[in-house]
Write an enzyme that holds these catalytic residues in place. Sequence first.
Site, PDB file in Angstrom:
ATOM      1  CB  VAL A 150       0.540   5.666   3.521  1.00  0.00           C
ATOM      2  CG1 VAL A 150       1.139   6.322   4.765  1.00  0.00           C
ATOM      3  CG2 VAL A 150      -0.370   6.646   2.804  1.00  0.00           C
ATOM      4  CB  CYS A 151       2.416   0.713   4.356  1.00  0.00           C
ATOM      5  SG  CYS A 151       0.851   0.757   5.254  1.00  0.00           S
ATOM      6  CB  THR A 152       5.395   1.389   0.004  1.00  0.00           C
ATOM      7  OG1 THR A 152       4.498   0.276  -0.118  1.00  0.00           O
ATOM      8  CG2 THR A 152       6.673   1.073  -0.762  1.00  0.00           C
ATOM      9  CG  LEU A 175       8.121  -0.354   6.598  1.00  0.00           C
ATOM     10  CD1 LEU A 175       6.799   0.264   7.004  1.00  0.00           C
ATOM     11  CD2 LEU A 175       8.001  -1.852   6.411  1.00  0.00           C
ATOM     12  CB  THR A 201      -0.946   0.025   1.214  1.00  0.00           C
ATOM     13  OG1 THR A 201      -0.184  -0.101   2.413  1.00  0.00           O
ATOM     14  CG2 THR A 201      -1.962  -1.105   1.127  1.00  0.00           C
TER      15      THR A 201
END
Length: 235
Positions: free
Chosen positions: A48-50, A53, A46
């Site tokens: 935002v998550c990418t 991290l 997804t």
Amino acid sequence: MTKGILLGDKFPDFRAETNEGFIPSFYDWIGKDSWAILFSHPRDFTPVCTTELARLVQLAPEFKKRNVKLIGLSCDSAESHRKWVDDIMAVCKMKCNDGDTCCSGNKLPFPIIADENRFLATELGMMDPDERDENGNALTARCVFIIGPEKTLKLSILYPATTGRNFDEILRVVDSLQLTAVKLVATPVDWKGGDDCVVLPTIDDTEAKKLFGEKINTIELPSGKHYLRMVAHPK
């Protein structure tokens, strides 16, 4: 374990599967003297998550300098985490400065827990009631737990899925927590490592002079109260 955890609580020990293999004891993984950050994200693959991290990969050397171990968590499988790594590293490389080596290779500098049954996320209060997968299952929020060497919770932050975290701010907070764990000071607004600190309000002027000498800058305020006492960053 109870559902949710408060500042100062003993953080629970647990076992977990990760993209790097099985962790039989969270405490043993942290070690005796290290700090740890457990952070959750809603879902692999997804946007935002990418980006989050990828930024953590860039900052991982800075956390390592501070003796902080990083570990992620979501409700995806360990295999999903492993497949996602290439995307994270690709985004990291897009944002790297010339000469940076943190984004080289194809391995994350931290593991990600596969909490498929949502046990840990539920018990630790990480779930976001407004975010669900295609099957209606709740997803994890963007949670951050900072855990001290004595395995107690030092800080918790909970962001909704729509709002990405600022991990530079998390790094700043670590600097404050580590300083104030060993020095009798507090850090004021917008403080950064090396900036002046404030004397704790629980320390009277006599004790403050014993601790900091005459180098205390007491700010005069309209109230006439002498509670705003600045000192240089303690060595």
